[in-house]
Design a protein around this motif. Structure first.
Motif, PDB file in Angstrom:
ATOM      1  N   ARG A  92      11.134   2.175   0.277  1.00  0.00           N
ATOM      2  CA  ARG A  92      11.746   0.909   0.641  1.00  0.00           C
ATOM      3  C   ARG A  92      10.982   0.272   1.813  1.00  0.00           C
ATOM      4  O   ARG A  92      10.771   0.899   2.848  1.00  0.00           O
ATOM      5  CB  ARG A  92      13.203   1.140   1.026  1.00  0.00           C
ATOM      6  N   GLY A  93      10.510  -0.997   1.635  1.00  0.00           N
ATOM      7  CA  GLY A  93       9.790  -1.712   2.669  1.00  0.00           C
ATOM      8  C   GLY A  93       8.282  -1.514   2.602  1.00  0.00           C
ATOM      9  O   GLY A  93       7.541  -2.100   3.391  1.00  0.00           O
ATOM     10  N   SER A  94       7.792  -0.714   1.668  1.00  0.00           N
ATOM     11  CA  SER A  94       6.353  -0.478   1.591  1.00  0.00           C
ATOM     12  C   SER A  94       5.605  -1.716   1.099  1.00  0.00           C
ATOM     13  O   SER A  94       4.432  -1.903   1.436  1.00  0.00           O
ATOM     14  CB  SER A  94       6.047   0.720   0.688  1.00  0.00           C
ATOM     15  N   ALA A  95       6.252  -2.567   0.350  1.00  0.00           N
ATOM     16  CA  ALA A  95       5.601  -3.802  -0.119  1.00  0.00           C
ATOM     17  C   ALA A  95       5.269  -4.705   1.071  1.00  0.00           C
ATOM     18  O   ALA A  95       4.226  -5.366   1.078  1.00  0.00           O
ATOM     19  CB  ALA A  95       6.492  -4.535  -1.116  1.00  0.00           C
ATOM     20  N   THR A  96       6.113  -4.723   2.064  1.00  0.00           N
ATOM     21  CA  THR A  96       5.851  -5.525   3.258  1.00  0.00           C
ATOM     22  C   THR A  96       4.625  -4.997   4.003  1.00  0.00           C
ATOM     23  O   THR A  96       3.768  -5.766   4.453  1.00  0.00           O
ATOM     24  CB  THR A  96       7.078  -5.496   4.190  1.00  0.00           C
ATOM     25  N   VAL A  97       4.503  -3.703   4.118  1.00  0.00           N
ATOM     26  CA  VAL A  97       3.360  -3.096   4.792  1.00  0.00           C
ATOM     27  C   VAL A  97       2.078  -3.429   4.030  1.00  0.00           C
ATOM     28  O   VAL A  97       1.063  -3.806   4.630  1.00  0.00           O
ATOM     29  CB  VAL A  97       3.552  -1.567   4.921  1.00  0.00           C
ATOM     30  N   TRP A  98       2.103  -3.302   2.703  1.00  0.00           N
ATOM     31  CA  TRP A  98       0.930  -3.624   1.887  1.00  0.00           C
ATOM     32  C   TRP A  98       0.574  -5.108   1.983  1.00  0.00           C
ATOM     33  O   TRP A  98      -0.604  -5.473   2.032  1.00  0.00           O
ATOM     34  CB  TRP A  98       1.146  -3.217   0.430  1.00  0.00           C
ATOM     35  N   ALA A  99       1.566  -5.940   2.006  1.00  0.00           N
ATOM     36  CA  ALA A  99       1.312  -7.384   2.114  1.00  0.00           C
ATOM     37  C   ALA A  99       0.656  -7.720   3.451  1.00  0.00           C
ATOM     38  O   ALA A  99      -0.300  -8.505   3.506  1.00  0.00           O
ATOM     39  CB  ALA A  99       2.611  -8.164   1.942  1.00  0.00           C
TER      40      ALA A  99
END
Length: 118
Positions: free
Chosen positions: A5-12
């Motif tokens: 959860r929230g890993s998409a924000t880190v990748w973005a």
């Protein structure tokens, strides 16, 4: 709950940072190329101007080259007039990149005589 959860924000954020760095590098490369072209154009024009006014003496020819280089947004790094041949160096007057470009102008040298076969 998932550990992702929230890993998409880190990748973005990571992708945006990488793209920003690449874009900044491209902008710097563009500035360097533009500075080189500006210096080359100023050197060519200044050499032509000095060669066109060689008959007035080396000092007058180099003074003309300085005026032409300044009109092109550059400064002269050197000027030498030997007879009808002028050699100058020019670099951009402003900017983070200041490459010095040399140019030479004068009458064409005598064309070599080629042997004719037959």
């Amino acid at each position: 709950m998932s550990r992702d959860r929230g890993s998409a924000t880190v990748w973005a954020v990571l992708v945006v940072a990488v793209l920003g760095a690449v874009f900044g590098g491209v902008l710097l490369l563009g500035q360097a190329v533009a500075a080189r072209h500006r210096a080359a154009a100023a050197a060519d024009l200044a050499a032509l101007a000095a060669a066109a006014t060689w008959a007035h003496g080396p000092e007058a020819a180099c003074a003309t080259a300085i005026r032409v280089a300044r009109a092109q947004g550059a400064e002269l790094a050197g000027c030498r007039v030997l007879g009808e041949v002028a050699e100058v160096g020019a670099r951009p007057a402003t900017g983070p990149f200041t490459p010095t470009i040399r140019a030479r102008a004068g009458p064409p040298e005598a064309a070599p005589v080629l042997p004719t076969g037959g």
